[in-house]
Structures are given as structure tokens and as C-alpha cells.
Design a protein around this motif. Structure first.
Motif, PDB file in Angstrom:
ATOM      1  N   LEU A 169       0.959  -1.110  -0.066  1.00 51.23           N
ATOM      2  CA  LEU A 169      -0.119  -0.064  -0.057  1.00 51.23           C
ATOM      3  C   LEU A 169       0.912   1.309   0.104  1.00 51.23           C
ATOM      4  CD1 LEU A 169      -2.894   1.289   0.080  1.00 51.23           C
ATOM      5  CD2 LEU A 169      -2.561   1.180   2.754  1.00 51.23           C
ATOM      6  N   HIS A 170       0.840   1.908  -1.102  1.00 51.88           N
ATOM      7  CA  HIS A 170       1.496   3.392  -1.015  1.00 51.88           C
ATOM      8  C   HIS A 170       0.883   4.505  -0.627  1.00 51.88           C
ATOM      9  CE1 HIS A 170       4.353   1.564  -4.336  1.00 51.88           C
ATOM     10  NE2 HIS A 170       3.378   0.584  -4.116  1.00 51.88           N
ATOM     11  N   THR A 171       1.574   5.222   0.335  1.00 54.64           N
ATOM     12  CA  THR A 171       0.945   6.243   0.958  1.00 54.64           C
ATOM     13  C   THR A 171       1.423   7.405   0.538  1.00 54.64           C
ATOM     14  OG1 THR A 171       2.115   6.027   2.960  1.00 54.64           O
ATOM     15  CG2 THR A 171       0.490   4.827   3.100  1.00 54.64           C
ATOM     16  N   ALA A 172       0.627   8.620   0.902  1.00 54.01           N
ATOM     17  CA  ALA A 172       1.117   9.929   0.463  1.00 54.01           C
ATOM     18  C   ALA A 172       2.382  10.440   0.921  1.00 54.01           C
ATOM     19  CB  ALA A 172       0.014  11.167   0.730  1.00 54.01           C
ATOM     20  N   ASP A 173       2.961   9.890   2.022  1.00 53.92           N
ATOM     21  CA  ASP A 173       4.114  10.402   2.547  1.00 53.92           C
ATOM     22  C   ASP A 173       5.333   9.453   2.100  1.00 53.92           C
ATOM     23  OD1 ASP A 173       3.893   7.979   3.904  1.00 53.92           O
ATOM     24  OD2 ASP A 173       4.504   8.887   5.925  1.00 53.92           O
ATOM     25  N   GLY A 174       5.045   8.552   1.067  1.00 56.23           N
ATOM     26  CA  GLY A 174       6.439   7.803   0.331  1.00 56.23           C
ATOM     27  C   GLY A 174       6.480   6.544   0.893  1.00 56.23           C
ATOM     28  N   SER A 175       5.733   6.067   2.180  1.00 60.64           N
ATOM     29  CA  SER A 175       5.857   4.772   2.784  1.00 60.64           C
ATOM     30  C   SER A 175       5.136   3.804   2.044  1.00 60.64           C
ATOM     31  CB  SER A 175       5.137   4.924   4.144  1.00 60.64           C
ATOM     32  OG  SER A 175       5.787   5.725   4.970  1.00 60.64           O
ATOM     33  N   VAL A 176       5.911   2.415   1.880  1.00 57.81           N
ATOM     34  CA  VAL A 176       5.337   1.417   1.275  1.00 57.81           C
ATOM     35  C   VAL A 176       5.018   0.535   2.334  1.00 57.81           C
ATOM     36  CG1 VAL A 176       5.848  -0.654  -0.324  1.00 57.81           C
ATOM     37  CG2 VAL A 176       6.955   1.789  -0.737  1.00 57.81           C
ATOM     38  N   LEU A 177       3.733   0.099   2.617  1.00 63.20           N
ATOM     39  CA  LEU A 177       3.373  -0.802   3.700  1.00 63.20           C
ATOM     40  C   LEU A 177       2.877  -2.140   3.188  1.00 63.20           C
ATOM     41  CD1 LEU A 177       0.859   1.747   5.403  1.00 63.20           C
ATOM     42  CD2 LEU A 177       3.471   1.625   5.820  1.00 63.20           C
ATOM     43  N   HIS A 178       3.365  -3.256   3.904  1.00 67.77           N
ATOM     44  CA  HIS A 178       3.155  -4.517   3.281  1.00 67.77           C
ATOM     45  C   HIS A 178       1.603  -5.011   3.758  1.00 67.77           C
ATOM     46  CE1 HIS A 178       5.099  -8.671   3.259  1.00 67.77           C
ATOM     47  NE2 HIS A 178       4.103  -8.709   2.147  1.00 67.77           N
ATOM     48  N   VAL A 179       0.994  -5.492   2.727  1.00 70.06           N
ATOM     49  CA  VAL A 179      -0.570  -5.924   3.034  1.00 70.06           C
ATOM     50  C   VAL A 179      -0.382  -7.455   2.625  1.00 70.06           C
ATOM     51  CG1 VAL A 179      -2.752  -5.742   1.918  1.00 70.06           C
ATOM     52  CG2 VAL A 179      -1.091  -3.994   2.127  1.00 70.06           C
ATOM     53  N   THR A 180      -0.916  -8.176   3.529  1.00 70.37           N
ATOM     54  CA  THR A 180      -1.029  -9.741   3.471  1.00 70.37           C
ATOM     55  C   THR A 180      -2.539 -10.177   3.757  1.00 70.37           C
ATOM     56  OG1 THR A 180       0.957  -9.621   4.796  1.00 70.37           O
ATOM     57  CG2 THR A 180      -0.370 -11.910   4.740  1.00 70.37           C
ATOM     58  N   PRO A 181      -3.123 -10.861   2.806  1.00 71.86           N
ATOM     59  CA  PRO A 181      -4.514 -11.542   3.225  1.00 71.86           C
ATOM     60  C   PRO A 181      -4.561 -12.359   4.323  1.00 71.86           C
ATOM     61  CG  PRO A 181      -3.443 -11.867   0.863  1.00 71.86           C
ATOM     62  CD  PRO A 181      -2.469 -11.493   1.521  1.00 71.86           C
ATOM     63  N   VAL A 182      -5.680 -12.213   5.003  1.00 70.87           N
ATOM     64  CA  VAL A 182      -5.820 -12.978   6.224  1.00 70.87           C
ATOM     65  C   VAL A 182      -7.369 -13.485   6.015  1.00 70.87           C
ATOM     66  CG1 VAL A 182      -4.070 -12.027   7.660  1.00 70.87           C
ATOM     67  CG2 VAL A 182      -6.584 -11.171   7.344  1.00 70.87           C
ATOM     68  N   THR A 183      -7.659 -14.271   6.979  1.00 69.00           N
ATOM     69  CA  THR A 183      -9.061 -14.735   6.797  1.00 69.00           C
ATOM     70  C   THR A 183     -10.247 -14.146   7.844  1.00 69.00           C
ATOM     71  OG1 THR A 183      -8.838 -16.320   8.756  1.00 69.00           O
ATOM     72  CG2 THR A 183      -8.141 -17.269   6.335  1.00 69.00           C
ATOM     73  N   ALA A 184     -11.287 -14.256   7.620  1.00 71.60           N
ATOM     74  CA  ALA A 184     -12.370 -13.785   8.262  1.00 71.60           C
ATOM     75  C   ALA A 184     -12.405 -14.254   9.498  1.00 71.60           C
ATOM     76  CB  ALA A 184     -13.767 -13.926   7.520  1.00 71.60           C
ATOM     77  N   ASP A 185     -12.023 -15.345   9.852  1.00 69.79           N
ATOM     78  CA  ASP A 185     -11.943 -16.171  11.209  1.00 69.79           C
ATOM     79  C   ASP A 185     -10.853 -15.085  11.996  1.00 69.79           C
ATOM     80  OD1 ASP A 185     -13.931 -17.778  10.794  1.00 69.79           O
ATOM     81  OD2 ASP A 185     -12.842 -19.443  10.364  1.00 69.79           O
ATOM     82  N   TYR A 186      -9.945 -15.066  11.457  1.00 65.36           N
ATOM     83  CA  TYR A 186      -8.639 -14.178  11.986  1.00 65.36           C
ATOM     84  C   TYR A 186      -9.095 -12.710  12.436  1.00 65.36           C
ATOM     85  CZ  TYR A 186      -4.113 -12.146  12.554  1.00 65.36           C
ATOM     86  OH  TYR A 186      -2.990 -11.375  13.144  1.00 65.36           O
ATOM     87  N   PHE A 187      -9.944 -12.209  11.683  1.00 65.03           N
ATOM     88  CA  PHE A 187     -10.271 -10.698  11.987  1.00 65.03           C
ATOM     89  C   PHE A 187     -11.466 -11.092  13.068  1.00 65.03           C
ATOM     90  CE2 PHE A 187     -13.684  -7.520  11.672  1.00 65.03           C
ATOM     91  CZ  PHE A 187     -12.806  -6.300  11.343  1.00 65.03           C
ATOM     92  N   ALA A 188     -12.164 -11.966  13.030  1.00 65.69           N
ATOM     93  CA  ALA A 188     -13.467 -12.254  14.035  1.00 65.69           C
ATOM     94  C   ALA A 188     -12.893 -12.444  15.458  1.00 65.69           C
ATOM     95  CB  ALA A 188     -14.250 -13.289  13.977  1.00 65.69           C
ATOM     96  N   ARG A 189     -11.630 -12.921  15.621  1.00 66.77           N
ATOM     97  CA  ARG A 189     -10.892 -13.185  16.986  1.00 66.77           C
ATOM     98  C   ARG A 189     -10.337 -11.962  17.457  1.00 66.77           C
ATOM     99  NH1 ARG A 189      -9.229 -17.737  14.087  1.00 66.77           N
ATOM    100  NH2 ARG A 189      -6.971 -17.201  13.982  1.00 66.77           N
ATOM    101  N   LEU A 190     -10.209 -10.961  16.853  1.00 69.07           N
ATOM    102  CA  LEU A 190      -9.527  -9.664  17.145  1.00 69.07           C
ATOM    103  C   LEU A 190     -10.455  -8.976  18.006  1.00 69.07           C
ATOM    104  CD1 LEU A 190      -7.343  -8.814  14.054  1.00 69.07           C
ATOM    105  CD2 LEU A 190      -6.662 -10.150  16.194  1.00 69.07           C
TER     106      LEU A 190
END
Length: 264
Positions: free
Chosen positions: A53-74
Motif C-alpha cells: 500500500l503506497h501512502t502519500a508520505d512515500g511509505s510502502v506498507l506490506h499488505v497480507t491477505p488473512v481470513t475472516a475468522d482471524y479478523f473475528a478473533r480480534l
């Protein structure tokens, strides 16, 4: 030969117009030693393990797919609205008739007055402002207020120490160490009637008010919810545009994003 030169120039001009690599953007900083390989912006139709993910300040952020179950546990830090718990005697956050009142540690109280209708009568939404106490973010020293106006919802943070107000996009959530706040709201299913601010905003938290680091408006997907999985990792729920107004959109997908350390 002239035709080859023309084609090469045209290709360069097209590449320069890509939304994830604007010509005016500073040189991207690789914060996390991303693996070698062809990267594309997460502002793409499908996420892969090689997304960034490229942001306006020039940073490059790593994006990794995860599952819906992983999200629900947070943990969900916001939960239900707290407005129904308020009374005129409910402490530092209270409601007196139509007024929502906050009492910070320092400075004057913050009073938000509800306006139910405009000058044209009960059915006139002009100038409408209905304030609801949404949540408390204690690690960020903030109260969260959701205000429904005529054609949009505004989310406001009120500093518990000073009463200073900060508007954020959509749903805010704070990192476990209290150093980051992210706000997200999607516009992928908006038919144009909702004028609320959308996108992804990242704030840095400290002794003063939240400091906006960057805002990103993705094109092919929008973030509807965010939950932190660690001090520097946040999981975004992604929404995409339905094929037509008569059809439902595809199921949400989820990605984990690593943000740079505030010291970088």
C-alpha cells in the motif's frame, strides 16, 4: 524508429499516471524489508501476498491477505454506542436534554447541542446535527462522538485531557500500545447520497492531540472496519463495489497491514 520512440514515451506517461505512484510523490521508503518480487499497490482488485500500500508520505506498507475468522478473533474496541447509558448525573460524560456534555481534565466543558430540524420545520434537515456518544478510547485519552448531519456522519474525537476536537474518518480504533489511531470508512456501496468522509487515515498519538500521518483513498476497495492484531499491525475489512445496484457486492475480504514505527 520514430514510432518505437513514441511508444516508449507513451508507456512512460501511462506509468506516471498510475494512482499508486504519482509523479509528485517522494521516493518510497521500504520500512519492513519486503520480499523481492513484483509489487503492486493494494489499491487493486485482488490482494496477494506480494501486495503493498503506497501512502502519500512515500511509505510502502506490506499488505497480507488473512481470513475472516482471524479478523473475528480480534478485539472490537468500539462495540455498541454508549449514549443510552448517559444521564444528567453520569459523570464526565452526561446528557442534559438535547445537549451532550464532556468535562475534560483541563479547560472548559465541551457542549454539543442537538439540532433536530431546519428553519423549514420538522421535515427540513438543513443544519441538522444529532450527536451520539459512541465510545471511550482510554489508551488514546479520547471520547468518540458520532454526529448525524443532513447528508453525512461526522466522527469526532474529544480529548479527555484538554477538550480539543479532532475529526476522523468513519470508525476509529487505537493500537494496543496507544501509539496509533486508524480511521476507516468505505464508499464502495454509496449511491452518492452519503457525503461522509471516506478512506483510511492513520494518526500518531502522544502527549498532544492526534497527529495525522497520512490519508489514503483507495479506488477498487474500501475499508469498512479495522482491528489491531499487534502494536504495528492492523487488519482491514475490505468492501468492493457490487456489479450493479440490483445485486449484492462480493463477500468482504481481509488484509493485515504493517505500519512503520513512529520513530522511523
Amino acid at each position: 524508429m520514430k514510432q518505437l520512440f513514441w511508444l516508449a514515451g507513451f508507456s512512460l506517461s501511462v506509468a506516471a499516471c498510475r494512482p499508486d505512484a504519482p509523479a509528485s510523490a517522494p521516493v518510497a521508503r521500504n520500512h519492513d524489508n519486503l520480499p523481492a518480487g513484483p509489487f503492486r499497490s493494494a489499491d487493486a482488485d485482488q490482494a496477494t501476498a506480494q501486495d503493498t500500500l503506497h501512502t502519500a508520505d512515500g511509505s510502502v506498507l506490506h499488505v497480507t491477505p488473512v481470513t475472516a475468522d482471524y479478523f473475528a478473533r480480534l478485539p472490537d474496541p468500539l462495540g455498541r454506542y454508549l449514549d443510552s447509558t448517559l444521564t444528567a448525573e453520569s459523570g464526565r460524560v452526561r446528557r442534559e436534554n438535547d445537549d451532550l456534555i464532556f468535562r475534560p481534565e483541563q479547560g472548559p466543558e465541551v457542549r454539543l447541542h442537538t439540532v433536530l430540524s431546519g428553519p423549514g420545520g420538522p421535515d427540513d434537515p438543513t443544519g441538522r446535527a444529532v450527536h451520539s456518544y459512541w465510545a471511550e478510547l482510554p489508551t488514546a485519552h479520547q471520547w468518540v462522538v458520532a454526529t448525524q448531519e443532513e447528508n453525512r456522519q461526522v466522527t469526532t474525537l474529544i480529548d479527555q485531557r484538554t477538550g480539543q476536537r479532532t475529526e476522523v474518518v468513519g470508525e476509529p480504533t487505537v493500537s494496543p500500545d496507544g501509539r496509533y489511531l486508524i480511521g476507516v470508512k468505505s464508499d464502495q456501496t454509496n449511491d452518492g447520497s452519503d457525503e461522509s468522509a471516506t478512506g483510511i487515515q492513520l494518526f500518531q498519538l502522544g502527549d498532544g492531540p492526534p497527529r495525522l500521518l497520512w490519508t489514503r483513498q483507495t479506488l477498487h476497495w474500501g475499508a469498512t472496519r479495522a482491528r489491531w492484531s499487534g502494536p504495528r499491525t492492523v487488519v482491514l475489512e475490505q468492501e468492493r463495489t457490487p456489479p450493479s445496484q440490483e445485486e449484492e457486492g462480493p463477500p468482504p475480504t481481509y488484509v493485515e497491514v504493517t505500519v512503520p514505527d513512529p520513530k522511523d
